[in-house]
Design a protein around this motif. Sequence first.
Motif, mmCIF file in Angstrom:
data_model
loop_
_atom_site.group_PDB
_atom_site.id
_atom_site.type_symbol
_atom_site.label_atom_id
_atom_site.label_comp_id
_atom_site.label_asym_id
_atom_site.label_seq_id
_atom_site.Cartn_x
_atom_site.Cartn_y
_atom_site.Cartn_z
ATOM 1 N N MET A 178 -3.677 10.901 7.898
ATOM 2 C CA MET A 178 -3.013 10.740 6.609
ATOM 3 C C MET A 178 -1.772 11.613 6.485
ATOM 4 O O MET A 178 -1.301 11.878 5.384
ATOM 5 C CB MET A 178 -3.999 11.058 5.474
ATOM 6 N N ASN A 179 -1.215 12.029 7.629
ATOM 7 C CA ASN A 179 0.033 12.795 7.600
ATOM 8 C C ASN A 179 0.817 12.533 8.887
ATOM 9 O O ASN A 179 1.141 13.446 9.641
ATOM 10 C CB ASN A 179 -0.243 14.285 7.438
ATOM 11 N N LEU A 180 1.120 11.249 9.127
ATOM 12 C CA LEU A 180 1.833 10.831 10.326
ATOM 13 C C LEU A 180 3.155 10.178 9.946
ATOM 14 O O LEU A 180 3.203 9.346 9.034
ATOM 15 C CB LEU A 180 0.995 9.832 11.135
ATOM 16 N N THR A 185 2.367 8.333 6.450
ATOM 17 C CA THR A 185 1.066 7.831 5.980
ATOM 18 C C THR A 185 0.559 8.621 4.776
ATOM 19 O O THR A 185 -0.323 8.135 4.062
ATOM 20 C CB THR A 185 0.021 7.886 7.103
ATOM 21 N N LYS A 186 1.104 9.804 4.536
ATOM 22 C CA LYS A 186 0.657 10.593 3.379
ATOM 23 C C LYS A 186 1.022 9.899 2.074
ATOM 24 O O LYS A 186 0.474 10.240 1.008
ATOM 25 C CB LYS A 186 1.252 11.998 3.419
ATOM 26 N N ASP A 187 1.935 8.930 2.131
ATOM 27 C CA ASP A 187 2.382 8.240 0.927
ATOM 28 C C ASP A 187 1.629 6.932 0.658
ATOM 29 O O ASP A 187 2.019 6.175 -0.235
ATOM 30 C CB ASP A 187 3.884 7.956 1.018
ATOM 31 N N MET A 188 0.578 6.672 1.428
ATOM 32 C CA MET A 188 -0.247 5.501 1.129
ATOM 33 C C MET A 188 -0.850 5.623 -0.271
ATOM 34 O O MET A 188 -1.243 6.714 -0.707
ATOM 35 C CB MET A 188 -1.396 5.376 2.128
ATOM 36 N N THR A 233 2.976 -0.770 4.975
ATOM 37 C CA THR A 233 4.245 -0.224 5.472
ATOM 38 C C THR A 233 5.016 0.464 4.353
ATOM 39 O O THR A 233 4.912 0.063 3.185
ATOM 40 C CB THR A 233 5.109 -1.355 6.085
ATOM 41 N N PRO A 234 5.781 1.505 4.678
ATOM 42 C CA PRO A 234 6.624 2.144 3.657
ATOM 43 C C PRO A 234 7.899 1.352 3.401
ATOM 44 O O PRO A 234 8.125 0.291 3.993
ATOM 45 C CB PRO A 234 6.929 3.509 4.279
ATOM 46 N N ASN A 254 0.814 -1.219 0.000
ATOM 47 C CA ASN A 254 0.000 0.000 0.000
ATOM 48 C C ASN A 254 0.846 1.268 0.000
ATOM 49 O O ASN A 254 0.304 2.361 0.138
ATOM 50 C CB ASN A 254 -0.968 0.007 1.191
ATOM 51 N N PHE A 255 2.155 1.129 -0.125
ATOM 52 C CA PHE A 255 3.045 2.271 -0.295
ATOM 53 C C PHE A 255 3.825 2.049 -1.580
ATOM 54 O O PHE A 255 4.469 1.009 -1.745
ATOM 55 C CB PHE A 255 4.004 2.409 0.886
#
Length: 252
Positions: free
Chosen positions: A168-170, A186-189, A216-217, A52-53
């Motif tokens: 969405m920005n953590l 999380t903004k990069d999901m 996960t990124p 999801n990243f």
Amino acid sequence: MKKARVSYKGNVYEAIVEGDQLLLESGQTVHESKVTWLPPLETGTIFALGLNFADHASELAFNAPKEPLVFLKGPNTLIGHHGETPRPTDVTHMHYECELAVVIGRQGKNITKDEAYDYVAGYTIANDYAFRDYLENYYRPNFRVKNRDNCTPIGPWIMDKDDVSDPMNLALRTYVNGTLEQEGSTKDMIFSVPYLIEYLSSFMTLNEGDVILTGTPKGPTKVNVGDEVVTEIEGIGRLANTIIEEQPAPIS
């Protein structure tokens, strides 16, 4: 507000966390060092997201998915803060995955993105370990990769949604033995929290206590027996876990 579940003197309690003190539902106040941390809720369905990243998909040489890649996990996989996760003796590549976990607060179906946050109770941290040796297909991980006992530390607590201004920005970070090894946001999901709630509820009912692990990124690296792994999410907290050697199952 931070809500936890702990074991204290042989009993299980829900608790409110204030600094290093826990107010148990029994009315007692105890220091965090006196309790055993449990998963912060008794979960319903546990949904997990693969790839999801985009940066994580890219480092694995996979294309970013065009729709969510969802798999399910059993409650046997969960373990609380300061827990221990066994590393199978036949595994050569086990790695951490720092993930934002979304806790559903009420039942719903056909929920739109605009109303999705109305169905969220709060957020917690998950470390969804993967055992790469067992992986056959990144697009659909098999059970041995993601459903081993105690393979997913979660907690330490649930942070109320009203205390997380923008999920969405953590910042997401993972430390191994004190060294920063993974960092993302999380903004990069690829698929946001509201998107995932709309998607899942479009074909099934979501219930109170369901949990969505949002992926996960980039940056997962191998971990070994004896490593302390700390996953951290901005505004929520830090979740600690230690890798131990898997013991043979007792003969019945």
